[in-house]
Design a protein around this motif. Structure first.
Motif, PDB file in Angstrom:
ATOM      1  N   PHE A  62       0.845  -1.187   0.000  1.00  0.00           N
ATOM      2  CA  PHE A  62       0.000   0.000   0.000  1.00  0.00           C
ATOM      3  C   PHE A  62       0.884   1.243   0.000  1.00  0.00           C
ATOM      4  O   PHE A  62       1.902   1.304   0.696  1.00  0.00           O
ATOM      5  CB  PHE A  62      -0.934   0.004   1.213  1.00  0.00           C
ATOM      6  N   VAL A 191      -2.389   1.271  -4.286  1.00  0.00           N
ATOM      7  CA  VAL A 191      -2.068  -0.157  -4.183  1.00  0.00           C
ATOM      8  C   VAL A 191      -1.087  -0.497  -5.293  1.00  0.00           C
ATOM      9  O   VAL A 191      -1.250  -0.045  -6.433  1.00  0.00           O
ATOM     10  CB  VAL A 191      -3.316  -1.035  -4.411  1.00  0.00           C
ATOM     11  N   ILE A 235      -6.612   1.387   5.335  1.00  0.00           N
ATOM     12  CA  ILE A 235      -6.326  -0.057   5.319  1.00  0.00           C
ATOM     13  C   ILE A 235      -7.478  -0.820   5.983  1.00  0.00           C
ATOM     14  O   ILE A 235      -7.935  -1.838   5.480  1.00  0.00           O
ATOM     15  CB  ILE A 235      -4.972  -0.347   6.006  1.00  0.00           C
TER      16      ILE A 235
END
Ligand SMILES: *Cc1c(COP(=O)(O)O)cnc(C)c1O
Length: 344
Positions: A62, A191, A235
């Motif tokens: 991420f 991402v 997240i």
């Protein structure tokens, strides 16, 4: 309010509950090296890989945005030269950003009404493609990447398709996106998904000069930690949404049939036109519709009165087109409402 904006776009309504849950569970006040955070990151990556059918040996990281991923590629994965193939604004922007970082960059600009040429060749060690060009509503078929059959790494921007259609992961080495488009989440996270070939390349280059050098990111992610204090809420929300959504195969079927239906609808049941005349290159997740300046301005006004937000046309097409996100967080009844508006 119903929004068809292609980014930031409609957030899954369930996010309201997840936000409250995040507060109640106390995860937002946890240190990002705590056991609670590390366990959450592990679960998030696991469920993301499962639901998106990502091969086991591909790694997920991420970042803060898709734009950041563009820069990470230039810094950490390009040996000498990146070649950029694009037909629209996002691909071009990627090329511009890369040109400031990479030793050498080159570009092939192809016609957005045409299929991408299968006879491309380059000496570059990284190819860069925008699989779904959000600005003009075109897409590249995954079979194209397979046909490249190249020693070079294949980097693919899937910001407006990841989450909506099934990606052929094995056809590329570096996949990048951000969460506020097809994934239906609040903005603020990117991402990046890397193949073993991409990771091997990063190790060979050994670039560790930046806070976001890929090897440094990877060192941290191996321990389910991050290279800076991350977007913990982002997240958490991704994890919850991934637990909620069906497998990508099911989403893919739904999105593709809705795209087909909507394209047919525009052509047959309205006075409007489709910006992309070549059916073979039409995007399945972003649809661009064309009309006269008057038609478009009247429609936008009517949409506003009905609490519907249409996506503005991009750049030069601002006054003669609008865009419709066909993202999974948008429900079928919302498309029905849009059709009623467009039929008038
Ligand atoms: C929106 C978009 C980006 C930029 O995303 P950020 O999250 O703002 O970095 C990049 N590529 C494509 C194809 C996009 O649609």
């Amino acid at each position: 309010m119903t929004t068809f904006y292609p980014g930031p776009s409609k957030v899954y309504p369930q996010v309201a509950t997840y936000l409250q849950d995040a507060m109640n569970e106390g995860i937002l006040s946890q240190n990002h090296r705590s056991k609670a955070f590390m366990e959450m990151l592990e679960v998030c990556i696991l469920v993301f890989k499962q639901k998106k059918n990502i091969p086991d040996d591909y790694e997920v990281y991420f970042t803060s945005s898709a734009t950041e991923c563009w820069e990470i590629i230039s810094q950490s994965l390009v040996r000498h030269h990146s070649h950029h193939v694009f037909n629209g604004a996002f691909g071009e922007k990627w090329f511009e950003y890369a040109s400031r970082l990479s030793k050498e960059t080159s570009a092939t600009n192809f016609d957005f009404q045409e299929k991408i040429s299968e006879s491309l060749s380059t000496d570059a060690d990284v190819w860069c493609f925008t699989q779904n060009e959000t600005s003009n509503a075109t897409q590249i078929e995954f079979s194209f990447f397979n046909k490249l059959n190249s020693e070079a790494l294949i980097a693919v921007d899937v910001t407006s398709s990841l989450g909506g259609i099934e990606l052929d992961w094995k056809s590329g080495d570096i996949w990048l996106a951000s969460v506020q488009k097809c994934l239906g989440l609040p903005a603020g996270m990117g991402v990046m998904i890397c193949s073993p070939k991409a990771i091997k390349r990063a190790e060979e280059i050994g670039e560790r000069n930046h806070y976001n050098s890929l090897l440094f990111i990877r060192d941290n992610f191996k321990k389910f930690q991050t290279h800076y204090t991350p977007n913990i809420l982002g997240i958490y929300l991704l994890m919850r949404v991934m637990q909620q959504v069906p497998d990508i195969q099911a989403i893919d079927t739904h999105i593709k049939s809705r795209a087909k239906d909507f394209y047919r609808f525009i052509a047959q049941e309205t006075t409007l036109d489709l910006l992309i005349t070549n059916e073979e290159v039409r995007s399945e997740t972003v649809i661009a519709i064309k009309g006269t300046v008057d038609e478009i301005s009247v429609l936008k006004q009517k949409a506003k009165e009905n609490n519907i937000i249409l996506g503005n046309g991009y750049g030069a097409w601002k006054d003669t087109t609008f865009r419709i996100a066909n993202f999974p967080a948008i429900e079928d009844w919302e498309f029905d409402k849009l059709k009623t508006l467009l039929r008038q």
